[in-house]
Design a protein around this motif. Sequence first.
Motif, PDB file in Angstrom:
ATOM      1  N   MET A   1       0.837  -1.205   0.000  1.00  9.94           N
ATOM      2  CA  MET A   1       0.000   0.000   0.000  1.00  9.94           C
ATOM      3  C   MET A   1       0.870   1.253   0.000  1.00  9.94           C
ATOM      4  O   MET A   1       0.596   2.217  -0.740  1.00  9.94           O
ATOM      5  CB  MET A   1      -0.906   0.014   1.242  1.00  9.94           C
ATOM      6  CG  MET A   1      -2.068  -0.951   1.190  1.00  9.94           C
ATOM      7  SD  MET A   1      -2.925  -1.039   2.792  1.00  9.94           S
ATOM      8  CE  MET A   1      -3.402   0.671   3.023  1.00  9.94           C
TER       9      MET A   1
ATOM     10  N   GLU B   1      -8.347  -0.882   5.733  1.00 11.76           N
ATOM     11  CA  GLU B   1      -7.448   0.204   5.326  1.00 11.76           C
ATOM     12  C   GLU B   1      -7.139   0.118   3.829  1.00 11.76           C
ATOM     13  O   GLU B   1      -7.096   1.145   3.138  1.00 11.76           O
ATOM     14  CB  GLU B   1      -6.154   0.144   6.142  1.00 11.76           C
ATOM     15  CG  GLU B   1      -6.326   0.521   7.599  1.00 11.76           C
ATOM     16  CD  GLU B   1      -5.061   0.298   8.413  1.00 11.76           C
ATOM     17  OE1 GLU B   1      -4.010   0.017   7.794  1.00 11.76           O
ATOM     18  OE2 GLU B   1      -5.124   0.402   9.646  1.00 11.76           O
TER      19      GLU B   1
ATOM     20  N   ALA C   1      -8.003   2.804   0.783  1.00  7.02           N
ATOM     21  CA  ALA C   1      -6.966   3.300  -0.121  1.00  7.02           C
ATOM     22  C   ALA C   1      -7.295   2.997  -1.576  1.00  7.02           C
ATOM     23  O   ALA C   1      -6.760   3.647  -2.488  1.00  7.02           O
ATOM     24  CB  ALA C   1      -5.619   2.678   0.247  1.00  7.02           C
TER      25      ALA C   1
END
Length: 582
Positions: A479, A503, A507
């Motif tokens: 990421m 998360e 994103a």
Amino acid sequence: MAQISKRSARNVETPAQPGRFDVAALRDAVGEKAFARGCAYHAEGRVEIITISDTRVVARVVGTEIYRCELTGRGNDLSFACSCRAFADWGSCKHLIAVALTVNSLDPDALELASNRLGKIREHLRGKGVEQLVEMILKLAERDTALFEELNLSAALDTADDATVLAQFKKAVTDAIRVRGYIEYGDMRDWAQGIEGVLDRISVLLESGRAALVLLVLDHFFSQMDDALGKVDDSDGGGGACYARAAGIHLAACERVKPDPIDLARILFAREVNSPWEFFFGSSETYADVLGEVGLAEYRRLATEAWQKVKSRQRRRTEVPPGGEYALRAMMERFAERDNDVDAIIAIRANDLSSAYRYLEVAQACLDNGREQEALKWAEEGLWKFEDEPDKGLVLFACDLLQHSGRNEDANALLWKLFGKEPSVDLYQRLKSAAGDRKAQIRVRDDAIAMLSARAEKSGSQAEWDVFGAPDVLVHVLMAEGLLADAWAAVDKHGCREIAIEELAKASEVNLPAEASKAYAKLVERKVRMGGQGNYDAAYAMIKRMRRLDGAAQHSAYLADLMTRHKAKRNFIKLLTSKQAT
């Protein structure tokens, strides 16, 4: 229980309406659930205003018990307190909302009545004769144990000699601190309040000019508390706060009495070393002015004598308990600092090198005093000695010194070794920073991803991962590098924790919305199946994010299917309906 009169819900102040208190700010402070219950309490007429002024409101709120509630200030510039358990645990409660709404709803006549209530009582009492007032107070004392104790000790201060006062105060201390069996968390507040009441009286004793007597009372207090704190659940620190307050009173009493400095040094030394708690930690500094040079010299003598026995490990010849070694070592360091004796500080810390962290403490003392090369020597020795169980703090400390000395290759080797044992995103970023140019950073990225992928392969099934979460770290590294498609592939192959998946979904909302929506749907399903309001709230938050990713028709179909499959989850369906998720 006090009588409750119903009140029209139309009187409830809404956040948009003007009023003395900013209810919107209070709503944010307590949360939706407590706010709604506070509104209900207000509508049911559970609030009785005791007194109100321009800056302060005191009220009683009828709940499971009768609670005292106080709000100070105006608008959103507020401080508040309530006697309920929720306020003690969370610092807010529904009773505050009920009081604020009640005050905001007062018309001028009701406001004047509330403002004059204590004033009328005051005038009423002034009209009574002394004898009538005495009888009224005595009758109240017969029904209120705390008031009786307060009056009994107050009377003793006026009439009794020191021996009698001491006996009564010691009894009050014993009664307040006594623990029968074990005190659970839910009962701690009452226990601590009882002790606070006794400390209030000890403070009065101090102000009455009997500081020497206070020291004797507190000797008894500390011995009782040392034993009692081991029999209570003091998770919220209420018992510790009582002990700390008593220690403050003790210092104030010593400053007034100026006890014999040698005797005081011996008492404080024994408390600092032998008490299972740390409320007298650092007493040689705290009491320095009272001890003076004579007392400090005695303190140092006692510490040095005990330290010599500890150094030689002659435990049977010293009264210092194993837990007291830390306090003793700290004493010796403080005295060495007073002398600006760096060698002594280093020697004290180097006396115990039983862990990598102990080496770090020695190295830090060297660095703090400008001995960088000596600090590096100690750090490298610790890394060598504890090669199989490295301390992260020691490794990073050594890396900083190695880089500062121009030994970048050695520093990088240490970082990679630690990363192999305890992978983390922070370590990865540090490796990248140390790499230098872009080409070197790409090599670091590729090597780290390869290492984490191999580590994740060994983690077994998707439901398993090692203690340092290699799959999670792998996903976060990908990421951080913007490799979102690779991150989803890693999730599919190795699995990872829900928090990392959420998360990654956030994103991916812009560039990979379909992947994000699919992940949210899986997470929603898990949370709804688990049940519980917290899981329902989290699920709804993700559904809101999905609404921005899916088309209107697709999202409506998803919600309809979700509500059909989980129609038995009534609280969840109610939440979706009330939030108008459709």
